[in-house]
Design an enzyme around this catalytic site. Structure first.
Site, short mmCIF file in Angstrom:
data_model
loop_
_atom_site.label_atom_id
_atom_site.label_comp_id
_atom_site.label_asym_id
_atom_site.label_seq_id
_atom_site.Cartn_x
_atom_site.Cartn_y
_atom_site.Cartn_z
N ARG A 262 0.83 -1.23 0.00
CA ARG A 262 0.00 0.00 0.00
C ARG A 262 0.85 1.27 0.00
O ARG A 262 0.46 2.28 -0.56
CB ARG A 262 -0.91 0.02 1.22
N ASP B 87 -15.91 11.40 9.77
CA ASP B 87 -14.85 10.44 9.40
C ASP B 87 -13.52 11.16 9.59
O ASP B 87 -13.45 12.39 9.60
CB ASP B 87 -15.01 10.01 7.94
C1 LIG Z 1 -14.75 0.34 6.29
S1 LIG Z 1 -15.26 2.03 6.42
C2 LIG Z 1 -16.85 1.82 7.17
C3 LIG Z 1 -17.89 2.76 6.60
C4 LIG Z 1 -19.31 2.58 7.12
N1 LIG Z 1 -19.40 2.83 8.54
C5 LIG Z 1 -19.84 1.20 6.79
O1 LIG Z 1 -19.92 0.36 7.68
O2 LIG Z 1 -20.16 0.95 5.62
C6 LIG Z 1 -14.23 2.59 7.78
C7 LIG Z 1 -14.10 4.11 7.86
O3 LIG Z 1 -13.54 4.43 9.13
C8 LIG Z 1 -12.72 5.57 8.97
N2 LIG Z 1 -11.79 5.66 10.12
C9 LIG Z 1 -10.68 4.93 10.37
N3 LIG Z 1 -10.11 5.31 11.53
C10 LIG Z 1 -10.90 6.30 12.02
C11 LIG Z 1 -10.83 7.11 13.20
N4 LIG Z 1 -9.84 6.97 14.09
N5 LIG Z 1 -11.79 8.05 13.38
C12 LIG Z 1 -12.79 8.21 12.49
N6 LIG Z 1 -12.90 7.47 11.36
C13 LIG Z 1 -11.96 6.53 11.13
C14 LIG Z 1 -12.04 5.35 7.63
O4 LIG Z 1 -11.56 6.56 7.08
C15 LIG Z 1 -13.18 4.72 6.82
O5 LIG Z 1 -13.89 5.68 6.08
#
Ligand SMILES: C[S@@+](CC[C@H](N)C(=O)[O-])C[C@H]1O[C@@H](n2cnc3c(N)ncnc32)[C@H](O)[C@@H]1O
Length: 292
Positions: free
Chosen positions: A51, A160
């Site tokens: 990545r 996010d």
């Molecule tokens: C796999 S997506 C899940 C999206 C949605 N909640 C769903 O279930 O379809 C995970 C998201 O968490 C965000 N993320 C990761 N670490 C985070 C943090 N410490 N605080 C807020 N968001 C975070 C990422 O940027 C990403 O957009």
């Protein structure tokens, strides 16, 4: 071969174009943990290499040690965001895990229908909203109960850590392929064709007006919102956190929910019984204790 390059080769944990040592991996893991609370086990070394290799190429760097030194600088905020984006997944879908939206409708929204219709307040939060599909699915569910939701005291917050996905959420334009799974009648009701692109659809104004997007790190020192929320969706994000970090996040949600409000988590996530503010209330759903 010089002694230094021999040592470097001996420590390399992934073979490839760029030298990548165990120390490099540890530095990257520590940075990501400090920045976002995300835990990277050593089994992810190959993934981290693949990545981030494109970041090294983009920056014209030759080794991961050089990259680690650069990204750790206080002034490298942009690269820290790039690293976070490269190492996290934003995968999401409209109405992902649809049972949560059915539960939201049946157990939170419908019981509040009359109160909200006569001026009561409803607040919902999608706490890792990615590119917006989750908060907009919440908005469509709200519109199915109150078609005039835009005239009522209803707000949905999408947050996010990644500012790129938030921009996509604000634009609210999605390729047709991302709308698969939404029945045609709902698609025509809640989306309009985007004027600029035949394959793109924009979320309708009625849903867009309900949702506000903000940057928020779930592991940041302070959260600005006061709530209280009637429901929080925090799905498919804490799976990347270690146990103490997960527990801290669950405990931070509790005071932001109304008594009886619900927390929805991802299909492989759990709120353990040590978190006494919540009780289990359905499949990967939890109710704040205290009744409504
Ligand atoms: C796999 S997506 C899940 C999206 C949605 N909640 C769903 O279930 O379809 C995970 C998201 O968490 C965000 N993320 C990761 N670490 C985070 C943090 N410490 N605080 C807020 N968001 C975070 C990422 O940027 C990403 O957009």
């Amino acid at each position: 071969m010089t002694p230094a390059s021999t040592a470097e080769r001996r420590e390399a944990i992934v073979d490839g174009e760029f030298a990548f040592t165990n120390q490099d991996f540890k530095k990257i893991a520590a940075l990501l943990y400090g920045q976002a609370g995300i835990s990277l086990p050593e089994t992810k070394a190959t993934l981290v290499y693949s990545r981030l290799a494109k970041r090294l190429r983009a920056l014209g760097m030759k080794t991961f040690t050089e990259y680690c030194n650069f990204v750790a600088l206080e002034s490298s905020i942009d690269e820290q965001q790039e690293m976070l984006r490269a190492l996290t997944t934003n995968v999401t879908r409209f109405f992902r895990e649809p049972h949560h939206f059915d539960d939201l409708r049946a157990n939170i929204l419908e019981p509040m229908a009359d109160k909200v219709r006569s001026g009561g307040r409803l607040r919902l939060w999608s706490a890792a909203s990615s590119s917006g599909q989750e908060p907009y699915s919440m908005a469509f569910t709200v519109l199915s109960v109150w078609p005039n939701a835009a005239d009522l005291d209803i707000r949905i917050l999408g947050t996010d850590i990644d500012t790129n996905v938030l921009a996509t959420g604000r634009a609210a334009v999605y390729d047709e392929s991302l709308l698969e799974g939404i029945p045609a009648n709902a698609r025509n009701q809640y989306f309009e064709r985007d004027a600029s692109d035949r394959r793109a659809w924009r979320v309708c104004e009625a849903a867009r007006s309900l949702v506000a997007f903000r940057e928020l790190n779930l592991n940041g020192p302070s959260w600005p919102m006061k709530g209280p929320f009637d429901a929080i969706f925090c799905r498919n994000v804490v799976i990347y956190f270690d146990e103490p970090t997960q527990e801290r996040v669950w405990n931070r949600f509790a005071p932001l929910l109304v008594p009886g409000g619900k927390l929805y988590v991802g299909h492989s996530e759990r709120v353990g019984s040590s978190i006494t503010a919540f009780e289990s209330a359905g499949l990967t759903a939890y109710r704040k204790v205290g009744g409504r």
